[in-house]
Design an enzyme around this catalytic site. Sequence first.
Site, short mmCIF file in Angstrom:
data_model
loop_
_atom_site.label_atom_id
_atom_site.label_comp_id
_atom_site.label_asym_id
_atom_site.label_seq_id
_atom_site.Cartn_x
_atom_site.Cartn_y
_atom_site.Cartn_z
N HIS A 185 -10.07 -2.60 -4.34
CA HIS A 185 -9.66 -3.96 -3.98
C HIS A 185 -8.86 -3.96 -2.67
CE1 HIS A 185 -8.07 -8.02 -4.26
NE2 HIS A 185 -8.86 -8.24 -5.30
N VAL B 103 5.84 -1.47 8.93
CA VAL B 103 5.36 -1.29 7.56
C VAL B 103 5.77 0.07 7.03
CG1 VAL B 103 3.29 -1.10 6.14
CG2 VAL B 103 3.40 -2.82 7.92
N GLY B 104 6.41 0.07 5.86
CA GLY B 104 6.76 1.30 5.20
C GLY B 104 5.81 1.59 4.05
#
Length: 305
Positions: A80, A166-167
Site C-alpha cells: 500500500h 523527514v525522519g
Amino acid sequence: MALVECVPNFSEGRRADVIAALVAAVEAASVHLLDVSSDRDHNRTVITFVGEPEPVIEAAYRTAQVAAAQIDLTTHRGVHPRIGAVDVIPLIPLREVALAECVGLARRLGQRIGTELGIPVYLYEAAATRAERTNLAVIRRGGYEALQTSIESDATRQPDFGPARVGSAGAVAVGARGPLIAFNVYLETPDVTIAQAIARTIRAASDGLPAVKALGVLVGGQAQVSVNLTDFRQTSLHTLITAIRTAAQQRGVEIARSELVGLVPQAALIEAALDALMLPPQAHDQVLEYRVGAATQDYRPVPFE
C-alpha cells in the site's frame, strides 16, 4: 451530542504488539473503539473510533505519538502507498457537527502533531490549504522514499505544519472528509497486471467511475483491485463491482471474492441492494427494520427465529 468519526491508517499490519499499543492509545481516551482491521500484505492497520470532537482529536494525537515511536518507515515494506508511520488521519462528521468544524479540528490536530512530535503534516481533502492537496494521491505521490528528498528541494512539497524534513516516522496527512469505503476485490489470477489494468479503467482520474480511486496489487499471490470509494452516492457499490466484473471478464478472468476494510455506511449497502434488485430509491422506506425502529426507537436487527 456532536459525533465525529476518526479512521487513522497506520503503516503496520504484522507486529501484534505495535497494533495492540495503537489500540490501547485509543481505548485510553474517552472515545468508542469500533473496529480494527489489519492486513499483512498491505502492512497496514486501520482503526475506527467515534466520539465527541475534543476526545477524538486527543485519541488521534495519542495514536500518532505511539506510531511515531514504534514504526520505522526506513525498514517498512508493504504493497500500500504510504508516507508515514501514521499515514493518514481523516475526521468525518457524523451527527450534530458540520464538515467545516471538522476542518478546524483537523488543522488544530495537524498543528499539534507538527509542533510536539516534529512530524511534517499535510492537510488534505476539505482541510487542504492548497487546491492540489484536496487529492490525497498528490500528497502520497512517490511515497516515503520520494518525500525524503523532495520535501527539502521542492517548494510544492513543503508541509503545512512541522519541519521540512523527514525522519523514520515519515509524514502524515490530516484532513476532513465525508464517508469513504475501502473495498478490495480479489481476482482469480496471480497476474497483477490485470488488476492494474482494471484499476486504470475504473478510476475517476482515468475518466472511469466518479469518486473511485483504485490500484492493482498482489496480495498473498492473488491479484487484487484495491478501491477507495470516496462517495457512494455518486457511484454505488453495485455499480463499482459490476464494472470490475465486466473489465475482468473482458480479460478472461473472474472475481474470486471481495472484502471491506474498516466500516461501511448502512445506506451504501442498502443502495447496492436496491441497484442489484432494480428497485426504485423509495423502496428504501419499505425496509421492515427501519419502520419498526421509527415506530419504537428500537433499531436492533430482527432475529426471525
